[in-house]
Design a protein around this motif. Structure first.
Motif, PDB file in Angstrom:
ATOM      1  N   TYR A  13      -4.725  11.233  -4.429  1.00  0.00           N
ATOM      2  CA  TYR A  13      -4.956  11.463  -6.016  1.00  0.00           C
ATOM      3  C   TYR A  13      -5.274  12.807  -6.169  1.00  0.00           C
ATOM      4  O   TYR A  13      -5.099  13.398  -7.312  1.00  0.00           O
ATOM      5  CB  TYR A  13      -6.103  10.315  -6.350  1.00  0.00           C
ATOM      6  N   VAL A  38      -0.846   3.018  -8.960  1.00  0.00           N
ATOM      7  CA  VAL A  38      -1.823   3.206  -7.587  1.00  0.00           C
ATOM      8  C   VAL A  38      -3.258   2.627  -7.982  1.00  0.00           C
ATOM      9  O   VAL A  38      -3.579   3.061  -9.091  1.00  0.00           O
ATOM     10  CB  VAL A  38      -1.633   4.713  -7.038  1.00  0.00           C
ATOM     11  N   ARG A  81      -3.558   3.452   0.075  1.00  0.00           N
ATOM     12  CA  ARG A  81      -4.294   2.716  -0.975  1.00  0.00           C
ATOM     13  C   ARG A  81      -3.434   1.705  -1.510  1.00  0.00           C
ATOM     14  O   ARG A  81      -2.303   1.709  -1.538  1.00  0.00           O
ATOM     15  CB  ARG A  81      -4.817   3.826  -1.934  1.00  0.00           C
ATOM     16  N   TRP A 109       5.739  11.654  -7.260  1.00  0.00           N
ATOM     17  CA  TRP A 109       5.165  11.697  -6.046  1.00  0.00           C
ATOM     18  C   TRP A 109       5.788  12.824  -5.311  1.00  0.00           C
ATOM     19  O   TRP A 109       7.026  13.139  -5.330  1.00  0.00           O
ATOM     20  CB  TRP A 109       5.472  10.529  -5.348  1.00  0.00           C
ATOM     21  N   CYS A 115      -1.016  -0.391  -3.996  1.00  0.00           N
ATOM     22  CA  CYS A 115      -0.292   0.095  -5.169  1.00  0.00           C
ATOM     23  C   CYS A 115       0.682  -1.271  -5.581  1.00  0.00           C
ATOM     24  O   CYS A 115       0.713  -2.105  -4.732  1.00  0.00           O
ATOM     25  CB  CYS A 115       0.698   1.052  -4.613  1.00  0.00           C
ATOM     26  N   ARG A 116       0.829  -1.342  -6.725  1.00  0.00           N
ATOM     27  CA  ARG A 116       2.018  -2.578  -7.229  1.00  0.00           C
ATOM     28  C   ARG A 116       3.055  -1.846  -7.482  1.00  0.00           C
ATOM     29  O   ARG A 116       3.159  -0.816  -8.440  1.00  0.00           O
ATOM     30  CB  ARG A 116       0.907  -3.063  -8.301  1.00  0.00           C
ATOM     31  N   VAL A 124       5.159   2.950  -8.952  1.00  0.00           N
ATOM     32  CA  VAL A 124       4.056   2.206  -8.575  1.00  0.00           C
ATOM     33  C   VAL A 124       2.856   2.367  -9.383  1.00  0.00           C
ATOM     34  O   VAL A 124       2.622   3.764  -9.980  1.00  0.00           O
ATOM     35  CB  VAL A 124       3.743   2.279  -7.141  1.00  0.00           C
ATOM     36  N   TYR A 136      -0.738   7.819  -0.564  1.00  0.00           N
ATOM     37  CA  TYR A 136      -0.903   8.987  -1.861  1.00  0.00           C
ATOM     38  C   TYR A 136      -2.177   9.679  -2.087  1.00  0.00           C
ATOM     39  O   TYR A 136      -3.206   9.104  -1.452  1.00  0.00           O
ATOM     40  CB  TYR A 136      -0.781   8.008  -3.210  1.00  0.00           C
ATOM     41  N   SER A 183       0.824  -1.261   0.079  1.00  0.00           N
ATOM     42  CA  SER A 183       0.043  -0.281   0.008  1.00  0.00           C
ATOM     43  C   SER A 183       0.798   1.354   0.013  1.00  0.00           C
ATOM     44  O   SER A 183       2.060   1.293   0.663  1.00  0.00           O
ATOM     45  CB  SER A 183      -0.750  -0.008   1.178  1.00  0.00           C
ATOM     46  N   CYS A 184       0.325   2.306  -0.595  1.00  0.00           N
ATOM     47  CA  CYS A 184       1.106   3.468  -0.785  1.00  0.00           C
ATOM     48  C   CYS A 184       0.391   4.641  -0.056  1.00  0.00           C
ATOM     49  O   CYS A 184      -0.813   4.766  -0.166  1.00  0.00           O
ATOM     50  CB  CYS A 184       1.505   3.675  -2.401  1.00  0.00           C
TER      51      CYS A 184
END
Length: 146
Positions: free
Chosen positions: A34, A93, A64, A51, A66-67, A91, A32, A29-30
């Motif tokens: 949006y 998101v 949230r 970022w 994130c990959r 990433v 972030y 998870s990040c």
């Protein structure tokens, strides 16, 4: 937890996780926001932003899924907890349940964020996978002694 384990200081990309996956009960998870970067044009299917730390960013409301798609070396960076980080990440998101409309990434849109520091990425447990949800978990009624 994995978040406090030095073995996971350097995070694996999606490709690396194909050979050496993380446990099935966790995901990345990040932190972030949006709405800080919502500059989409109509019918745009992909966007990429850098970022940027903003006041209050590292807060649960901004966490949230994130990959991690890329890891790059970084020099001369000290995170907020004074741990020296040697990498930044790119990433994808994603949304999570309960986000305000202004925080939701449009359906079908890929939102890529680069230069994400390690301290902005954490491991999260998948829902209903902690030990408290085991069918035979030990449970003892707590009495108040009145």
């Amino acid at each position: 937890t994995m978040n406090n384990n030095d073995d996971f200081h350097v995070l694996r990309t999606e490709n690396e996780q194909q050979l050496q996956p993380y446990p099935q009960d966790v995901f990345t998870s990040c932190y972030y926001r949006y709405s800080d970067n919502n500059l989409l044009k109509p019918n745009q299917k992909r966007s990429m932003v850098v970022w940027k730390p903003t006041n209050g960013m590292i807060s649960l409301r901004n966490l949230r899924p994130c990959r991690i798609i890329q890891r790059d070396p970084m020099t001369n960076f000290t995170s907020s907890n004074n741990q020296v980080s040697s990498h930044i990440y790119t990433v994808i998101v994603m949304n999570r349940p309960g986000l305000k409309e202004s925080e939701r990434i449009p359906k079908g849109h890929v939102h890529v964020v680069s230069h994400v520091p390690r301290n902005a990425i954490v491991f999260s447990e998948k829902v209903y996978t902690s030990d408290q949800h085991l069918p035979d978990a030990f449970r003892k009624e707590i009495g108040w002694g009145f």
